[in-house]
Design a protein around this motif. Structure first.
Motif, PDB file in Angstrom:
ATOM      1  N   HIS A 194       0.872  -1.170   0.000  1.00 52.11           N
ATOM      2  CA  HIS A 194       0.000   0.000   0.000  1.00 52.11           C
ATOM      3  C   HIS A 194       0.913   1.225   0.000  1.00 52.11           C
ATOM      4  N   CYS A 229      -4.707   5.800  -0.363  1.00 51.30           N
ATOM      5  CA  CYS A 229      -3.688   4.804  -0.622  1.00 51.30           C
ATOM      6  C   CYS A 229      -3.274   5.030  -2.074  1.00 51.30           C
ATOM      7  N   GLU A 231      -1.122   3.116  -3.926  1.00 52.84           N
ATOM      8  CA  GLU A 231      -0.545   1.953  -4.592  1.00 52.84           C
ATOM      9  C   GLU A 231      -1.716   1.046  -4.958  1.00 52.84           C
ATOM     10  N   CYS A 233      -3.720  -1.683  -4.833  1.00 46.52           N
ATOM     11  CA  CYS A 233      -3.526  -2.744  -3.859  1.00 46.52           C
ATOM     12  C   CYS A 233      -4.631  -3.780  -3.883  1.00 46.52           C
ATOM     13  N   HIS A 237      -8.895  -0.624  -3.523  1.00 44.59           N
ATOM     14  CA  HIS A 237      -7.794   0.337  -3.463  1.00 44.59           C
ATOM     15  C   HIS A 237      -8.286   1.784  -3.360  1.00 44.59           C
ATOM     16  N   MET A 240      -9.587   3.312   0.445  1.00 44.43           N
ATOM     17  CA  MET A 240      -8.838   3.329   1.718  1.00 44.43           C
ATOM     18  C   MET A 240      -8.158   4.674   1.918  1.00 44.43           C
TER      19      MET A 240
END
Ligand SMILES: [Cu+2]
Length: 288
Positions: A194, A229, A231, A233, A237, A240
């Motif tokens: 992340h 976040c 990245e 993930c 994703h 978050m």
């Protein structure tokens, strides 16, 4: 639209709303910096943009001037010169100077970003699919732990209700820190990579399972600052967010006392699931 397209759309939508939340002017520029590092990044972004613009205007200016003034219909004859030492030195030295002029401030800022020494408070941020866990490891508030998950109502996500101002950028338990203090953030992840990103702080650090990375920030003013976040993930994703509440020293002390009292009473109110096992967190309901 395919799966990749949907993910790309989500990423785009979340970064656009991230920039717009609370800062309408940020639509066309970086977010207003709240830390010294973010200020330096902002200044550098402007400096590099100006340098790029000057190079663009210079190169295209000479090119168009040459095309118009030395065109065939005017009877221009191409010059034939080779191994012109002066020109070769100039087109080597000038780009080197430009690069050094850009590398110097960039390196200074990167070194400052990495200087996590002597923090007032150390917080560990752990990335989970798909939420953040915060552990106050050192300094005022030591021992406080909680999870921070998306708080945007399901209705808004599914289009059943109008979207709020901080759509997809609101959490149940934000990270709370005092203003003007150096906060060191240790980063790791429980499942996949992340990335903890708060643009207004100039902090973006990957959280990698099995590794501890760190970053730091010192917020100049109080307020609520939001990030995502950063990245790719997994499925959620785009769901978050990172929310940091910067408060005065007094408010922070009161918050710490409240959290400690809650922990002592065993009330899992603002600090729930402190001991939640990773398996349960990974399979938390309510997503998707
Ligand atoms: Cu993530």
């Amino acid at each position: 639209m395919g799966r990749a397209g949907r993910i790309a759309g989500l990423v785009l939508a979340s970064s656009v709303s991230l920039a717009q939340a609370e800062q309408p002017h940020a639509r066309y520029n970086l977010q207003q910096p709240v830390t010294g590092i973010a200020e330096q990044i902002n200044d550098m972004h402007t400096l590099m943009l100006v340098i790029c613009l000057l190079i663009f205007v210079g190169v295209f200016g000479v090119m168009f001037w040459a095309v118009f003034n030395h065109r065939k219909s005017k009877g221009a004859v191409a010059a034939h010169f080779h191994e012109n030492t002066a020109v070769e030195i100039a087109w080597t030295v000038i780009p080197v100077l430009i690069l050094l002029g850009m590398a110097w401030p960039a390196t200074k800022t990167v070194i400052a970003m990495k200087d996590t020494s002597n923090p007032d408070i150390t917080v560990k941020a752990t990335g989970y699919q798909w939420k953040w866990g915060y552990d106050y490891l050192q300094g005022e508030g030591e021992g406080i732990r909680f999870l921070s998950a998306l708080a945007t109502p399901r209705d808004q996500i599914e289009g059943g209700a109008p979207k709020g101002d901080a759509y997809l950028l609101e959490v149940d338990n934000p990270l709370v820190v005092p203003v003007g203090k150096k906060i060191r953030v240790l980063l790791t992840a429980n499942d996949v990579i992340h990335s903890w990103w708060v643009p207004a702080f100039g902090v973006k650090q990957d959280a990698i399972p099995g590794f501890i990375r760190d970053s730091w920030f010192r917020a100049d003013r109080e307020g609520t600052f939001r990030g995502n976040c950063a990245e790719l993930c997994g499925r959620d994703h785009g769901f978050m967010p990172v929310v940091v509440q910067v408060v005065s020293a007094e408010k922070y002390a009161a918050w710490v006392a409240e959290q400690k009292a809650r922990a002592a009473a065993g009330t899992p109110a603002a600090a729930p699931a402190a001991e939640a096992e990773p398996a349960r967190i990974a399979a938390a309901p309510g997503e998707g």
